[in-house]
Design an enzyme around this catalytic site. Structure first.
Site, PDB file in Angstrom:
ATOM      1  CB  SER A 224      -2.099   8.367  11.830  1.00 56.91           C
ATOM      2  OG  SER A 224      -2.677   8.487  10.538  1.00 56.91           O
TER       3      SER A 224
ATOM      4  CB  SER B  65      -2.982  12.625  10.415  1.00 56.32           C
ATOM      5  OG  SER B  65      -2.565  11.297  10.619  1.00 56.32           O
TER       6      SER B  65
ATOM      7  CB  THR C  85      -5.387  10.378  16.919  1.00 58.39           C
ATOM      8  OG1 THR C  85      -5.149  11.273  15.836  1.00 58.39           O
ATOM      9  CG2 THR C  85      -5.828  11.122  18.155  1.00 58.39           C
TER      10      THR C  85
END
Length: 618
Positions: free
Chosen positions: A422, A470, A561
């Protein structure tokens, strides 16, 4: 290594095509290129044959060929089935200020075809090596049985040939009964070997020579001119360092034993070498001597043959090669200045064409698993942060912009390319903004109604919400608008990792083909912050706003992240970003790997602890 064999196999398809192009170029420029230039062109091919084994990525592979990789991927189980298995619970450990959602990919089974090809290739190399060793042992036996040249007449003739060619090194000459034609052997210690029957025939009187011709099959026996031409030919091999060419040709033959196009090229190269040698001899002769030199080849054509030794160069060749050489001698004319100029231009043009094709070979054959980074700079320091990583394998990379200084934990891992997962969404969003798929003012994309495993995904999204949660489908929708060629163009433009999107259009960044190292992550973040990637400033600011995690009087903290989940286990965790303080900017990338538990949230926790202890961000 199995993956390399697949790439190497594909690479040989392009090598075969390049050989075809070279043969066509040689035919087109046949009347312009000199014999020596035609021979030297083959060395460019030998250089190209080495490219697949050089761990350098010259440039990105053209998009028009990327379908080959996608076709191969579609025929094997892999990340295209990633949507089929998901994690049962949301990852934890993100400190409550960021979601870290990830779908699971299925692990790729080992490439059986790759291992089979590897085994066959190595077995062939072993067989070829045994043949070369066997021939070398025969050559060694010949050397032991040979005697230094005793014939004074031939010795005087040889000395005159050395003087005529301006060679000051005393190259040994030996005689042997185990050869049909002269050869020169030796890379560092060259030696010329002459058949005893030629030396004996040379010492006979004219009448005796004619009588011997009826027995030996030589029309006129071996006279002084014949011997001189033979010696000059062998010395030309020495003068042009053909022993090196022999070594490289045999090495290429061993490595590419399975490629008939390479073998044909090596055969043509050997033939061109002899023709170039003939031409070099003709340059030394008077025009009236050309016919005599050709007659020497004709007279001895049935007796001379290809040398059975791998590292030797000689006068001989098969009958077809002899015919080509004799035709070359018959049509030889000393080149004019204009012809030499045209030859040089044709050579340069062909060389540029062949060198320009090198990237077609390197991209598939070179192993792009590591970023080749110059780590010898004085502003790079290594730090031991293993206490923060615990049982994880991983690295931490920090770049201090104000002091132009790097701090790196585990340099080996920091240059290792792994899937970005991601973290790639930072740049995917930037590409979408730049193309107008979304805009800073309107980044809304409606939910398609499909039920996803995470509640946050099952609703309409904007860039900020999609980045925060995400949301894969949001960025996949952006990709659909960009198209494969558009994505590849942008990835190549910014130099994103290995620039490989062949692993499935919707999942190339999820534990698939696209890979990047922590060092490259930091370099790209630096360019993003400095706006040196060439994108519109409003688009860069929109992406920065989407990854902004915290802002206060102390500064602003940006981060993203990424979690690689394979077969339900978190195996690859990322946290990348940068910190803007009042007087400096720090860029960071943390990557962790393990059989399980290596989530992006855990990478974020490690990063926060390190930054806090470094007094960069509390």
């Amino acid at each position: 290594m199995a993956g390399f064999m697949i790439r190497f196999f594909i690479c040989n398809v392009f090598i075969s095509g390049i050989i075809g192009i070279l043969l066509i170029a040689k035919r087109i420029f046949k009347n312009s290129l000199s014999s020596r230039m035609q021979y030297n062109l083959w060395f460019l091919l030998l250089g190209l044959l080495a490219v697949p084994f050089i761990p350098l990525r010259l440039i990105g592979f053209p998009q028009i060929f990327s379908w080959l990789g996608r076709l191969r991927h579609s025929l094997s189980p892999g990340t295209d089935a990633a949507m089929g298995e998901i994690a049962g619970i949301d990852p934890v450990g993100n400190a409550g200020w960021m979601n870290d959602f990830a779908l699971s990919a299925n692990s790729d089974s080992p490439s059986i075809a790759g291992y089979i090809l590897l085994g066959i290739w190595l077995a062939g190399i072993l067989a070829m090596t045994i043949l070369v060793i066997k021939s070398s042992l025969r050559l060694r036996s010949l050397k032991k049985s040979a005697l230094p040249l005793q014939n004074k007449e031939v010795r005087r003739l040889y000395d005159r040939c050395l003087e005529e060619m301006g060679i000051h090194r005393k190259i040994p000459v030996c005689s042997t009964a185990f050869l049909k034609s002269p050869i020169i052997v030796g890379l560092l210690k060259p030696c010329i070997y002459l058949p005893i029957h030629l030396i004996s025939d040379y010492t006979l009187s004219r009448s005796a020579r004619s009588e011997r011709a009826c027995i030996t099959g030589y029309p006129n026996g071996c006279n002084e001119s014949d011997m001189r031409y033979m010696l000059l030919h062998e010395l030309q091999h020495y003068k042009h360092r053909d022993a090196i060419g022999n070594f490289l040709m045999n090495l290429a033959g061993v490595v590419y034993w399975f490629n008939p196009f390479v073998w044909h090229s090596l055969k043509e190269m050997r033939n061109d070498r002899e023709i170039a040698c003939d031409t070099s001899v003709l340059k030394m002769l008077e025009e009236d001597d050309y016919e005599d030199y050709g007659n020497t080849l004709i007279n001895f054509a049935e007796k001379v043959s290809l040398t059975p030794f791998p590292f030797a160069a000689g006068l001989g060749g098969n009958m077809k090669q002899m015919k080509q050489r004799i035709m070359n001698i018959a049509s030889y004319e000393k080149p004019t200045f204009m012809k030499r100029l045209k030859g040089a231009a044709a050579f340069i043009l062909t060389a540029v064409l062949l060198i320009g094709l090198a990237p077609f070979i390197s991209t598939y054959a070179a192993d792009g698993s590591r970023y080749l980074w110059n780590s010898s700079s004085e502003n790079i320091s290594t730090v031991d942060l293993s206490a923060y990583f615990g049982e994880y394998e991983g690295s931490f990379v920090l770049y201090d912009l104000g002091n132009d200084a790097w701090s790196i934990h585990d340099m080996e891992h920091a240059s290792l390319r792994v899937a970005p997962n991601s973290t790639y969404k930072i740049y995917d969003a930037l590409f979408g903004l730049e193309e107008g798929v979304i805009t800073p003012e309107n980044s809304f994309i409606a939910w398609n109604g499909e039920n996803y495993p995470f509640k946050a995904w099952n609703t309409d999204q904007t860039l900020n919400s999609a980045m925060s949660s995400s949301v894969n489908w949001y960025f996949q929708a952006v990709d659909e608008q960009l198209g494969a060629s558009g994505i590849y163009s942008y990835i190549q433009e910014i130099g994103y990792g290995n620039e490989n999107i062949n692993g499935g259009f919707s999942t190339y960044w999820m534990e698939s083909s696209l890979k990047i190292s922590p060092i490259e992550q930091v370099e790209l973040l630096t360019k993003l912050e400095n706006n040196s990637l060439g994108f519109a400033s409003e688009n860069v600011n929109a992406v920065k706003d989407a990854i902004c995690l915290s802002s206060s009087d102390a500064g602003t903290f940006y981060g993203k992240t990424g979690t690689g989940r394979v077969d339900g286990q978190d195996v690859n965790g990322w946290f990348i970003g940068f910190v803007e303080t009042t007087d400096n900017t720090y860029f960071f990338a943390t990557n962790i790997g393990a059989d399980r538990g290596a989530a992006g949230g855990n990478a974020a926790e490690i990063t926060m602890s390190i930054l806090s202890d470094m007094n960069i961000w509390n």
